[in-house]
Design a protein around this motif. Structure first.
Motif, PDB file in Angstrom:
ATOM      1  N   ILE A 133       0.083 -19.914   4.630  1.00 26.87           N
ATOM      2  CA  ILE A 133      -1.234 -19.456   5.086  1.00 26.87           C
ATOM      3  C   ILE A 133      -1.388 -17.999   4.682  1.00 26.87           C
ATOM      4  CG2 ILE A 133      -2.747 -19.122   7.069  1.00 26.87           C
ATOM      5  CD1 ILE A 133      -1.106 -21.221   8.559  1.00 26.87           C
ATOM      6  N   GLU A 134      -2.442 -17.717   3.963  1.00 28.11           N
ATOM      7  CA  GLU A 134      -2.683 -16.347   3.484  1.00 28.11           C
ATOM      8  C   GLU A 134      -3.732 -15.682   4.360  1.00 28.11           C
ATOM      9  OE1 GLU A 134      -4.585 -14.732  -0.520  1.00 28.11           O
ATOM     10  OE2 GLU A 134      -2.551 -15.469  -0.848  1.00 28.11           O
ATOM     11  N   THR A 135      -3.397 -14.528   4.877  1.00 37.56           N
ATOM     12  CA  THR A 135      -4.330 -13.789   5.733  1.00 37.56           C
ATOM     13  C   THR A 135      -5.227 -12.896   4.877  1.00 37.56           C
ATOM     14  OG1 THR A 135      -2.866 -11.877   6.020  1.00 37.56           O
ATOM     15  CG2 THR A 135      -2.586 -13.729   7.530  1.00 37.56           C
ATOM     16  N   PRO A 136      -6.404 -12.549   5.363  1.00 37.25           N
ATOM     17  CA  PRO A 136      -7.203 -11.537   4.662  1.00 37.25           C
ATOM     18  C   PRO A 136      -6.575 -10.163   4.842  1.00 37.25           C
ATOM     19  CG  PRO A 136      -8.251 -12.169   6.715  1.00 37.25           C
ATOM     20  CD  PRO A 136      -7.070 -13.087   6.556  1.00 37.25           C
ATOM     21  N   PHE A 137      -7.163  -9.161   4.171  1.00 36.47           N
ATOM     22  CA  PHE A 137      -6.663  -7.802   4.343  1.00 36.47           C
ATOM     23  C   PHE A 137      -6.904  -7.358   5.789  1.00 36.47           C
ATOM     24  CE2 PHE A 137      -6.605  -7.402  -0.295  1.00 36.47           C
ATOM     25  CZ  PHE A 137      -5.433  -6.676  -0.464  1.00 36.47           C
ATOM     26  N   ILE A 138      -5.827  -6.928   6.433  1.00 35.32           N
ATOM     27  CA  ILE A 138      -5.881  -6.483   7.827  1.00 35.32           C
ATOM     28  C   ILE A 138      -5.654  -4.986   7.846  1.00 35.32           C
ATOM     29  CG2 ILE A 138      -4.851  -6.710  10.115  1.00 35.32           C
ATOM     30  CD1 ILE A 138      -3.970  -9.540   9.244  1.00 35.32           C
ATOM     31  N   ALA A 139      -6.584  -4.240   8.427  1.00 36.85           N
ATOM     32  CA  ALA A 139      -6.540  -2.773   8.412  1.00 36.85           C
ATOM     33  C   ALA A 139      -5.908  -2.257   9.699  1.00 36.85           C
ATOM     34  CB  ALA A 139      -7.940  -2.194   8.247  1.00 36.85           C
ATOM     35  N   GLY A 140      -4.996  -1.312   9.535  1.00 44.29           N
ATOM     36  CA  GLY A 140      -4.392  -0.606  10.653  1.00 44.29           C
ATOM     37  C   GLY A 140      -4.349   0.885  10.344  1.00 44.29           C
ATOM     38  N   ILE A 141      -4.211   1.702  11.370  1.00 48.54           N
ATOM     39  CA  ILE A 141      -4.227   3.159  11.211  1.00 48.54           C
ATOM     40  C   ILE A 141      -2.904   3.714  11.716  1.00 48.54           C
ATOM     41  CG2 ILE A 141      -5.420   5.302  11.779  1.00 48.54           C
ATOM     42  CD1 ILE A 141      -7.927   3.650  12.274  1.00 48.54           C
ATOM     43  N   ALA A 142      -2.195   4.430  10.843  1.00 50.52           N
ATOM     44  CA  ALA A 142      -0.943   5.062  11.239  1.00 50.52           C
ATOM     45  C   ALA A 142      -1.224   6.284  12.109  1.00 50.52           C
ATOM     46  CB  ALA A 142      -0.142   5.460   9.994  1.00 50.52           C
ATOM     47  N   MET A 143      -0.147   6.876  12.651  1.00 48.97           N
ATOM     48  CA  MET A 143      -0.323   8.006  13.547  1.00 48.97           C
ATOM     49  C   MET A 143      -0.883   9.242  12.842  1.00 48.97           C
ATOM     50  SD  MET A 143       3.023   7.842  16.038  1.00 48.97           S
ATOM     51  CE  MET A 143       3.318   6.435  17.101  1.00 48.97           C
TER      52      MET A 143
END
Length: 330
Positions: A133-143
């Motif tokens: 299963i391939e996920t879409p691009f998931i955005a996260g923010i580092a510190m």
């Protein structure tokens, strides 16, 4: 022709009609196929299926297939599943595939999975051959405020025991996305995530995200990592712009208050001038009253006039001297 000559023809016609009705209502060919395959099915059972509005071929053909595969499946089981609205052929195919792969799948569980709306054959195939299963691009923010976009490939295997009542692929994708966001958010810098993207998959995989789902997660691999926007800088810029707008609003408020205070002072000056004019208007009346009452003589009045004239003369001389000095400076 008399009746005696027509009787044999009538009997032959009745026999042909009876045979036609028999072969139409009773699937004799299907009964012969079942006997040839070693499946013992009574002709009356087939007639009963017709009466119960069951298509005999939808039950007998899967039964023959199951018998040839060595499965112990009863006719009543297949017929009851057909009457419940299930896909008998797909369930039998799933049972055969599970039997070949040494997967424990009883008929009751396979029928329950099929009636629950899941493809039981696909589930068995996924147990043998895991699905990616391939996920879409998931955005996260580092510190440090840098946005990181990650795409993951999740290798899952169907869990037969949890197919009924277990969550689907959307839940797996949502949980993995949540784990990726939290892992990126807990990283001190975005460079650390870029250096070791496998830390994301290791952290997410250790959280047991497949609990309560119809799948078993085998691996989570980060397929791609991209750098997004500098969210920290954007937030600081927005905060600075907001602070500037607040400061401008406060300065405008103070300016408006100063203007209002200035206008108030102008109004007070005008009010005081009006009072002075009003007081000056009482001076001639007071002089007249003093002359009338004898408190002030004519000579006193003339001295008062001389003082006023002298004061006006001094003011005029002072103004002329000041104007001459201004002209000399120019």
């Amino acid at each position: 022709m008399d009746l005696g000559q027509l009787m044999p023809l009538i009997i032959i016609a009745v026999i042909l009609i009876a045979l036609a009705v028999l072969f139409t209502f009773v699937p004799v060919a299907l009964w012969i196929s079942a006997l040839a395959a070693g499946v013992r099915v009574s002709i009356f059972t087939l007639i009963g299926m017709r009466l119960r509005r069951v298509v005999p071929s939808r039950v007998i053909n899967p039964l023959i297939k199951a018998h040839k595969a060595g499965l112990n499946v009863k006719t009543n089981q297949l017929e009851s599943h057909y009457l419940a609205g299930g896909n008998v052929d797909r369930v039998v195919n799933a049972l055969i595939a599970a039997h070949r792969a040494n997967i424990d799948l009883p008929f009751e569980r396979g029928a329950a999975i099929d009636l629950a709306g899941r493809d039981v054959l696909e589930a068995v195939q996924m147990s043998v051959n895991p699905k990616v299963i391939e996920t879409p691009f998931i955005a996260g923010i580092a510190m440090d405020g840098i946005e990181i976009k990650a795409m993951a490939r999740i290798t899952v295997r169907a869990n037969i025991d949890r197919l009924v009542g277990g969550a689907g692929e959307e839940t797996i994708i949502a949980r993995v996305g949540e784990g990726i966001v939290s892992t990126i958010g807990s990283s001190e810098t975005h460079a650390r995530v870029l250096e070791n993207p496998d830390t994301i998959s290791q952290t997410v995989l250790s959280k047991g995200l497949d609990s309560g789902t119809a799948f078993e997660i085998l691996s989570i691999d980060i397929a791609d990592v991209d750098i997004g926007k500098n969210i920290g800088a954007i937030l600081q810029t927005d905060q600075a712009e907001a602070d500037k707008n607040i400061a401008q609003a406060k300065a405008e408020e103070r300016r408006a208050m100063a203007v209002a205070q200035e206008q108030e002072m102008v109004a007070r000056v005008q009010e005081m001038r009006a009072k002075v004019v009003e007081a000056e208007a009482d001076v001639p009346l007071a002089l007249a009253e003093a002359l009338r009452s004898g408190k002030m003589g004519v000579m006193d009045y003339m001295n008062y006039q001389n003082i006023g004239a002298d004061t006006d003369m001094r003011d005029t001389i002072g103004k002329l001297t000041k104007d001459n000095k201004d002209d000399d400076q120019k």
